[in-house]
Design a protein around this motif. Structure first.
Motif, short mmCIF file in Angstrom:
data_model
loop_
_atom_site.label_atom_id
_atom_site.label_comp_id
_atom_site.label_asym_id
_atom_site.label_seq_id
_atom_site.Cartn_x
_atom_site.Cartn_y
_atom_site.Cartn_z
N ASN A 146 0.81 -1.22 0.00
CA ASN A 146 0.00 0.00 0.00
C ASN A 146 0.84 1.27 0.00
N LEU A 147 1.98 1.25 0.68
CA LEU A 147 2.87 2.40 0.63
C LEU A 147 3.43 2.59 -0.79
N ASN A 148 3.81 1.50 -1.43
CA ASN A 148 4.28 1.60 -2.82
C ASN A 148 3.17 2.10 -3.74
N ASN A 149 1.95 1.64 -3.49
CA ASN A 149 0.82 2.08 -4.30
C ASN A 149 0.56 3.57 -4.12
N LEU A 150 0.64 4.04 -2.88
CA LEU A 150 0.44 5.46 -2.60
C LEU A 150 1.52 6.30 -3.27
N ALA A 151 2.78 5.87 -3.15
CA ALA A 151 3.88 6.61 -3.77
C ALA A 151 3.73 6.64 -5.29
N SER A 152 3.37 5.51 -5.87
CA SER A 152 3.19 5.46 -7.33
C SER A 152 2.04 6.35 -7.77
N HIS A 153 0.98 6.37 -6.97
CA HIS A 153 -0.17 7.21 -7.29
C HIS A 153 0.21 8.69 -7.29
N LEU A 154 0.96 9.10 -6.27
CA LEU A 154 1.38 10.50 -6.20
C LEU A 154 2.37 10.85 -7.31
N GLU A 155 3.30 9.92 -7.55
CA GLU A 155 4.34 10.17 -8.53
C GLU A 155 3.77 10.24 -9.94
N SER A 156 2.76 9.43 -10.23
CA SER A 156 2.21 9.39 -11.58
C SER A 156 1.45 10.65 -11.93
N GLN A 157 1.04 11.41 -10.92
CA GLN A 157 0.28 12.62 -11.21
C GLN A 157 1.15 13.71 -11.82
N VAL A 158 2.38 13.82 -11.39
CA VAL A 158 3.32 14.83 -11.90
C VAL A 158 2.63 16.19 -11.95
N GLN A 159 2.04 16.58 -10.83
CA GLN A 159 1.23 17.80 -10.80
C GLN A 159 1.71 18.77 -9.73
N ILE A 160 1.40 20.05 -9.97
CA ILE A 160 1.59 21.09 -8.96
C ILE A 160 0.25 21.78 -8.78
N SER A 161 -0.15 21.92 -7.53
CA SER A 161 -1.36 22.70 -7.23
C SER A 161 -0.94 24.10 -6.82
N ILE A 162 -1.37 25.08 -7.59
CA ILE A 162 -1.04 26.49 -7.34
C ILE A 162 -2.25 27.15 -6.68
N TYR A 163 -2.14 27.46 -5.39
CA TYR A 163 -3.25 28.07 -4.67
C TYR A 163 -3.10 29.60 -4.70
N LEU A 164 -4.19 30.26 -5.13
CA LEU A 164 -4.14 31.70 -5.31
C LEU A 164 -4.57 32.43 -4.05
N LYS A 165 -4.09 33.67 -3.94
CA LYS A 165 -4.49 34.51 -2.82
C LYS A 165 -5.94 34.94 -2.98
N ASP A 166 -6.57 35.23 -1.86
CA ASP A 166 -7.96 35.70 -1.91
C ASP A 166 -8.01 37.13 -2.46
N ASN A 167 -9.20 37.50 -2.94
CA ASN A 167 -9.49 38.86 -3.40
C ASN A 167 -8.69 39.28 -4.64
N LEU A 168 -8.23 38.32 -5.42
CA LEU A 168 -7.61 38.67 -6.69
C LEU A 168 -8.69 39.05 -7.70
N THR A 169 -8.38 40.00 -8.55
CA THR A 169 -9.33 40.39 -9.60
C THR A 169 -9.25 39.39 -10.75
N THR A 170 -10.29 39.41 -11.58
CA THR A 170 -10.32 38.51 -12.73
C THR A 170 -9.14 38.74 -13.67
N PRO A 171 -8.79 40.00 -13.98
CA PRO A 171 -7.60 40.22 -14.83
C PRO A 171 -6.31 39.65 -14.22
N GLN A 172 -6.18 39.75 -12.90
CA GLN A 172 -4.98 39.21 -12.25
C GLN A 172 -4.92 37.69 -12.38
N VAL A 173 -6.06 37.04 -12.21
CA VAL A 173 -6.13 35.59 -12.33
C VAL A 173 -5.80 35.17 -13.76
#
Length: 295
Positions: free
Chosen positions: A47-74
């Protein structure tokens, strides 16, 4: 081998197990304990190998934005992110969409959402997918410094920690299983040795009238295999119940965790434990008989 002869071997093996009830029980208990621990370690490592493979296969970055940004800024941030090298895909996730996905991951466990009283604390985000994992770490460090970005998260640090934990579990499991396997072999071989000693006169007569060594050995080898198979079967059932309980607990409390499905994994693991028990029993019997035949 004739069917009649094989039936004789089985009959003698069962008779010997009954005659040495306490030692047989000790052998089965030791095999069960050893193989149950092996099964638990196997469940953890897989299960640890499965979890690591699952995370590794995503090859993703989640970019969390600040609150109160305007539409042009986004939108401007989105243009900068699209220009990143090795970028395969970019997805914009609103607060409402993030909450919807969070609810889907929780499944039936919606009490966490209910406790929010309608408030949505999840941020707007961009999810970046790359062609290879090589770009993820360096890109995350760069993107996290953008003024519109609150934080950037990816799974590489978690993956490395998981692999380290898996490595430790493997090494510890090998050492512990090696110790328990030695104890199992010792007890099974002594069980067979006591049986041989109790039947030494009978065996002597059999050899005197021309019985081959293998004709004498087979009932004892089968006895060891039966002891190992019974212990392996009990360990398989115990591991089955253990993994079923753990799976239910994880689903109830951590619905987002990617566990290996019970079927066919637990069938394969249980069959493997029985097979290992048979092999260990056969080896233990062979060791004992080899020493006796030398004498």
């Amino acid at each position: 081998m004739k069917i009649r002869t094989f039936k004789y071997y089985i009959k003698e093996a069962i008779k010997s197990m009954r005659r040495n009830g306490l030692m047989s029980l000790a052998s089965i208990s030791t095999v069960t304990l050893s193989l149950f621990i092996l099964g638990v370690f196997a469940c953890g490592v897989v299960n640890l190998n499965n979890l690591a493979s699952h995370l590794e296969s995503q090859v993703q970055i989640s970019i969390y934005l600040k609150d109160n940004l305007t539409t042009p800024q986004v939108m401007e941030l989105g243009k900068k992110l699209k220009a990143l090298p090795e970028l395969k895909d970019i997805e914009f996730v609103t607060k409402d969409e993030a909450m919807k996905r969070f609810k889907e991951r929780l499944g039936e466990q919606q009490q966490l959402v209910d406790s929010l009283d309608g408030h949505n604390p999840l941020p707007t985000s961009y999810v970046l997918t790359f062609n290879t994992p090589d770009q993820v770490k360096s890109t995350a460090e760069i993107v996290s410094k953008y003024p519109e970005v609150e934080s950037a998260h990816y799974g590489q640090d978690v993956i490395e920690q998981i692999f380290e934990v898996t490595k430790i579990i493997r090494i510890g499991g090998i050492v512990l299983i090696g110790f328990l396997a030695g104890a199992t072999l010792f007890i099974i071989s002594n069980t067979i040795r006591l049986t041989v000693f109790a039947r030494r006169k009978e065996i002597g007569i059999m050899k005197y009238v021309g019985a081959t060594n293998w004709f004498i050995r087979w009932p004892f080898v089968l006895e060891g295999m039966f002891l190992g198979a019974i212990g392996g079967a009990i360990a398989g059932v115990a591991t089955w119940q253990f993994y079923r309980y753990i799976t239910m607990e994880v689903i109830a409390n951590f619905a987002f965790m990617p566990l290996v499905p019970m079927m066919p994994f637990i069938y394969q693991l249980s069959a493997g434990l029985v097979g290992i028990g048979v092999i260990v029993g056969a080896i233990g019997s062979t060791i004992s008989l080899k020493q006796y035949m030398k004498v």
